[in-house]
Write a protein that holds these residues in place. Structure first.
Motif, PDB file in Angstrom:
ATOM      1  N   ALA A 154     -16.350  -9.924   6.351  1.00 20.12           N
ATOM      2  CA  ALA A 154     -15.802 -11.070   5.921  1.00 20.12           C
ATOM      3  C   ALA A 154     -15.041 -10.779   4.444  1.00 20.12           C
ATOM      4  N   GLN A 155     -15.529  -9.813   3.786  1.00 17.49           N
ATOM      5  CA  GLN A 155     -15.052  -9.579   2.439  1.00 17.49           C
ATOM      6  C   GLN A 155     -13.798  -8.531   2.733  1.00 17.49           C
ATOM      7  N   ARG A 156     -12.820  -8.854   1.870  1.00 24.44           N
ATOM      8  CA  ARG A 156     -11.507  -8.044   1.834  1.00 24.44           C
ATOM      9  C   ARG A 156     -12.106  -6.700   0.940  1.00 24.44           C
ATOM     10  N   ALA A 157     -11.519  -5.565   1.259  1.00 22.77           N
ATOM     11  CA  ALA A 157     -11.737  -4.293   0.730  1.00 22.77           C
ATOM     12  C   ALA A 157     -10.831  -4.113  -0.524  1.00 22.77           C
ATOM     13  N   PRO A 158     -11.595  -4.075  -1.552  1.00 21.12           N
ATOM     14  CA  PRO A 158     -10.628  -3.932  -2.682  1.00 21.12           C
ATOM     15  C   PRO A 158      -9.614  -2.772  -2.923  1.00 21.12           C
ATOM     16  N   GLY A 159      -8.352  -3.250  -3.419  1.00 20.40           N
ATOM     17  CA  GLY A 159      -7.377  -2.223  -3.412  1.00 20.40           C
ATOM     18  C   GLY A 159      -6.411  -2.163  -2.204  1.00 20.40           C
ATOM     19  N   VAL A 160      -6.809  -2.748  -1.079  1.00 20.96           N
ATOM     20  CA  VAL A 160      -6.030  -2.886   0.162  1.00 20.96           C
ATOM     21  C   VAL A 160      -5.484  -4.107   0.392  1.00 20.96           C
ATOM     22  N   TYR A 161      -3.996  -3.877   0.568  1.00 21.45           N
ATOM     23  CA  TYR A 161      -3.083  -5.048   0.493  1.00 21.45           C
ATOM     24  C   TYR A 161      -2.874  -5.258   1.932  1.00 21.45           C
ATOM     25  N   ASP A 176       0.875  -1.121   0.062  1.00 22.21           N
ATOM     26  CA  ASP A 176       0.054  -0.049  -0.024  1.00 22.21           C
ATOM     27  C   ASP A 176       1.000   1.256  -0.140  1.00 22.21           C
ATOM     28  N   LEU A 177       2.031   1.265   0.844  1.00 22.42           N
ATOM     29  CA  LEU A 177       2.752   2.519   0.747  1.00 22.42           C
ATOM     30  C   LEU A 177       3.483   2.509  -0.594  1.00 22.42           C
ATOM     31  N   LEU A 178       4.036   1.325  -1.169  1.00 20.65           N
ATOM     32  CA  LEU A 178       4.689   1.563  -2.405  1.00 20.65           C
ATOM     33  C   LEU A 178       3.652   2.035  -3.427  1.00 20.65           C
ATOM     34  N   ILE A 179       2.423   1.461  -3.626  1.00 25.69           N
ATOM     35  CA  ILE A 179       1.416   2.177  -4.367  1.00 25.69           C
ATOM     36  C   ILE A 179       1.085   3.584  -4.383  1.00 25.69           C
ATOM     37  N   ASN A 180       1.028   3.985  -3.128  1.00 24.86           N
ATOM     38  CA  ASN A 180       0.919   5.379  -2.771  1.00 24.86           C
ATOM     39  C   ASN A 180       1.967   6.360  -3.293  1.00 24.86           C
ATOM     40  N   ILE A 181       3.098   5.879  -2.964  1.00 21.70           N
ATOM     41  CA  ILE A 181       4.340   6.680  -3.485  1.00 21.70           C
ATOM     42  C   ILE A 181       4.225   6.697  -5.126  1.00 21.70           C
ATOM     43  N   LEU A 182       4.084   5.854  -5.734  1.00 19.59           N
ATOM     44  CA  LEU A 182       3.827   5.894  -7.119  1.00 19.59           C
ATOM     45  C   LEU A 182       2.822   6.466  -7.711  1.00 19.59           C
ATOM     46  N   ILE A 207      -6.258  10.665  -3.020  1.00 22.32           N
ATOM     47  CA  ILE A 207      -7.439   9.826  -2.973  1.00 22.32           C
ATOM     48  C   ILE A 207      -6.963   8.390  -2.255  1.00 22.32           C
ATOM     49  N   HIS A 208      -5.957   7.806  -2.803  1.00 22.29           N
ATOM     50  CA  HIS A 208      -5.611   6.492  -2.164  1.00 22.29           C
ATOM     51  C   HIS A 208      -5.107   6.306  -0.777  1.00 22.29           C
ATOM     52  N   ALA A 209      -4.609   7.514  -0.476  1.00 16.88           N
ATOM     53  CA  ALA A 209      -4.145   7.494   1.199  1.00 16.88           C
ATOM     54  C   ALA A 209      -5.353   7.750   2.002  1.00 16.88           C
ATOM     55  N   PHE A 210      -6.719   8.643   1.592  1.00 20.81           N
ATOM     56  CA  PHE A 210      -7.770   8.699   2.358  1.00 20.81           C
ATOM     57  C   PHE A 210      -8.707   7.356   2.185  1.00 20.81           C
ATOM     58  N   TYR A 211      -8.540   6.690   1.076  1.00 20.60           N
ATOM     59  CA  TYR A 211      -9.329   5.617   1.094  1.00 20.60           C
ATOM     60  C   TYR A 211      -8.676   4.579   1.856  1.00 20.60           C
ATOM     61  N   ILE A 212      -7.317   4.425   2.087  1.00 25.57           N
ATOM     62  CA  ILE A 212      -6.748   3.374   3.099  1.00 25.57           C
ATOM     63  C   ILE A 212      -7.106   3.708   4.477  1.00 25.57           C
ATOM     64  N   GLU A 213      -7.212   4.982   4.619  1.00 28.44           N
ATOM     65  CA  GLU A 213      -7.451   5.719   5.934  1.00 28.44           C
ATOM     66  C   GLU A 213      -8.699   5.151   6.504  1.00 28.44           C
TER      67      GLU A 213
END
Length: 97
Positions: free
Chosen positions: A70-77, A30-36, A47-53
């Motif tokens: 039970a479901q994993r949030a999409p795009g969160v690793y 998640d950190l690497l994706i956000n840096i990119l 947008i990505h950072a606030f979604y993760i938070e």
């Protein structure tokens, strides 16, 4: 984290999105994706950072209420974000199973 910590996290995320993601998700995909995303454009990084938070705090609140998502949030690793910081994804099964 209390209300003051959450406000501090939001202010940091507004200034430098990868630091906000690091504080919630740790060092990982998640950190690497956000840096990119931040390098590609300042807005996608936000947008990505606030979604993760948002996912982190939502899952944390659900865990406090005794609900389990039970479901994993999409795009969160990050398992820490997926579980809301509760035991890094480990779940105790109820008795009788």
């Amino acid at each position: 984290m209390g209300a003051v910590s959450a406000i501090f996290l939001i202010l940091i995320t507004i200034l430098v999105p990868p630091i906000g993601v690091f504080m919630v998700a740790g060092c990982g995909a998640d950190l690497l994706i956000n840096i990119l995303l931040t390098i590609l454009g300042y807005l996608p990084g936000h947008i990505h950072a606030f979604y993760i938070e948002y996912i982190y705090y939502d899952r944390r609140e659900q865990a406090r209420e005794g609900r389990f998502q039970a479901q994993r949030a999409p795009g969160v690793y990050s398992e820490r974000v997926q579980s809301g910081g509760q035991g890094y994804g480990t779940i105790v099964q109820p008795a009788g199973y």
